[in-house]
Design a protein around this motif. Structure first.
Motif, short mmCIF file in Angstrom:
data_model
loop_
_atom_site.label_atom_id
_atom_site.label_comp_id
_atom_site.label_asym_id
_atom_site.label_seq_id
_atom_site.Cartn_x
_atom_site.Cartn_y
_atom_site.Cartn_z
N MET A 153 90.50 101.14 34.23
CA MET A 153 90.22 99.71 34.16
C MET A 153 91.49 98.88 34.31
SD MET A 153 87.03 99.20 34.05
CE MET A 153 86.98 97.46 33.60
N LEU A 199 92.31 98.81 37.92
CA LEU A 199 91.39 97.90 38.60
C LEU A 199 91.78 96.45 38.35
CD1 LEU A 199 88.80 97.29 40.17
CD2 LEU A 199 87.54 97.47 38.00
N ILE A 200 92.08 96.11 37.11
CA ILE A 200 92.47 94.73 36.78
C ILE A 200 93.74 94.33 37.52
CG2 ILE A 200 93.27 93.22 34.91
CD1 ILE A 200 91.40 94.87 33.05
N LEU A 254 92.88 93.69 41.17
CA LEU A 254 92.19 92.42 41.34
C LEU A 254 93.12 91.23 41.20
CD1 LEU A 254 88.92 93.25 39.34
CD2 LEU A 254 89.12 92.97 41.82
N LEU A 292 86.75 88.27 38.88
CA LEU A 292 86.43 89.69 38.72
C LEU A 292 87.42 90.37 37.77
CD1 LEU A 292 85.47 90.63 42.39
CD2 LEU A 292 83.94 90.49 40.42
N ALA A 293 88.69 89.95 37.86
CA ALA A 293 89.70 90.52 36.95
C ALA A 293 89.39 90.15 35.50
CB ALA A 293 91.09 90.01 37.34
N ALA A 296 86.46 92.24 34.39
CA ALA A 296 86.87 93.62 34.13
C ALA A 296 87.63 93.71 32.80
CB ALA A 296 87.74 94.13 35.27
N LEU A 323 85.10 93.50 30.00
CA LEU A 323 84.41 94.78 29.82
C LEU A 323 85.29 95.78 29.07
CD1 LEU A 323 82.08 96.74 30.35
CD2 LEU A 323 83.10 97.22 32.60
N LEU A 324 86.56 95.83 29.46
CA LEU A 324 87.49 96.74 28.80
C LEU A 324 87.60 96.40 27.31
CD1 LEU A 324 89.62 98.99 28.83
CD2 LEU A 324 91.31 97.26 29.57
#
Length: 251
Positions: A25, A28-29, A32, A230-231, A234, A237-238
């Motif tokens: 994650m 991913l962050i 993004l 989106l970042a 994410a 969510l994390l």
């Protein structure tokens, strides 16, 4: 008898899985956020490009680059520059390029302009409808005397379009490929650019100049907001997963 490996405690499996999840994650962050920053940089570049082009288009016209300057002509520094060129139109060597304009479907009329130093520059004299593709139907516009053309410098469009390729052998053209057109028409010493003629009315009204489309899609702000959103999602969510895991461990 061999020792049987002891089973890992459930908490150990959970900790390893959580660590992997958190690592992925975070990657991913970071990706993004990098995409968002890149789009912000692209936005700045695009706004600067639009400002520079607008300045060129509305500036006083300057002489088109001569042979000694051809090597320095570039899209970044010269496209849409307001220029002039003087010479004689070689109407017997005109080329028709398929076009779709605000006036409907038809053709761009590309005619070599022979300059005083014996070099030539291709002139996009403007648009003619399909029924006027034959020069005989617009003979008044076939100017024979020396002329001064004012317009916008454009960079060659080699090969064709994304949809169709030029077919020089059969004289089917979909883009203004300077080198290919000059070769097909036997135009020697042609400049590596062409000029879109301005809206000055030609005798008989055709071709119709001044139809250059100057539009640059600028969606970079939308893209940047999307990547940053989106970042944030994410990251949310994390945080939700980590907080839930910590609560589960405390209980």
């Amino acid at each position: 008898m061999a020792d049987i490996p002891s089973e890992k405690a459930p908490g150990q499996h959970t900790a390893a899985g959580l660590a992997i999840f958190c690592g992925l994650m975070l990657v991913l962050i970071a990706a993004l956020l990098a995409l968002g920053v890149w789009q912000v940089e692209r936005l700045s570049w695009k706004e600067d490009l639009i400002a520079r082009v607008d300045q060129r288009v509305h500036a006083e016209p300057v002489p088109a680059p001569v042979r000694a300057q051809w090597g320095q002509v570039s899209r970044a520094n010269d496209e849409y520059r307001h220029v002039t060129a003087e010479g004689t139109l070689q109407n017997d060597r005109e080329t028709l390029i398929y076009a779709s304009t605000s006036l409907g479907p038809g053709y761009w009329v590309i005619t070599p302009l022979k300059l005083a130093d014996s070099t030539s520059v291709l002139i996009n004299r403007g648009f003619v409808p399909t029924e006027k593709r034959d020069p005989a139907t617009r003979s008044e516009g076939q100017i024979a005397n020396p002329v001064k053309i004012t317009g916008l410098l454009r960079i060659t469009e080699p090969g064709g379009t994304l949809i169709k390729s030029n077919d020089p052998a059969n004289d089917r053209w979909y883009s203004r490929d300077v080198a290919a057109i000059a070769d097909r028409r036997g135009v020697a010493d042609a400049a590596p650019y062409f000029i879109d003629a301005d809206a000055t009315t030609n005798p008989g009204g055709l071709p119709v100049g001044g139809l250059t489309q100057i539009a640059f899609p600028n969606n970079h702000l939308v893209y940047a907001i999307t990547w940053f959103a989106l970042a944030v999602m994410a990251a949310g969510l994390l945080a939700f997963v980590v907080r839930g895991e910590l609560r589960a461990r405390r209980s």
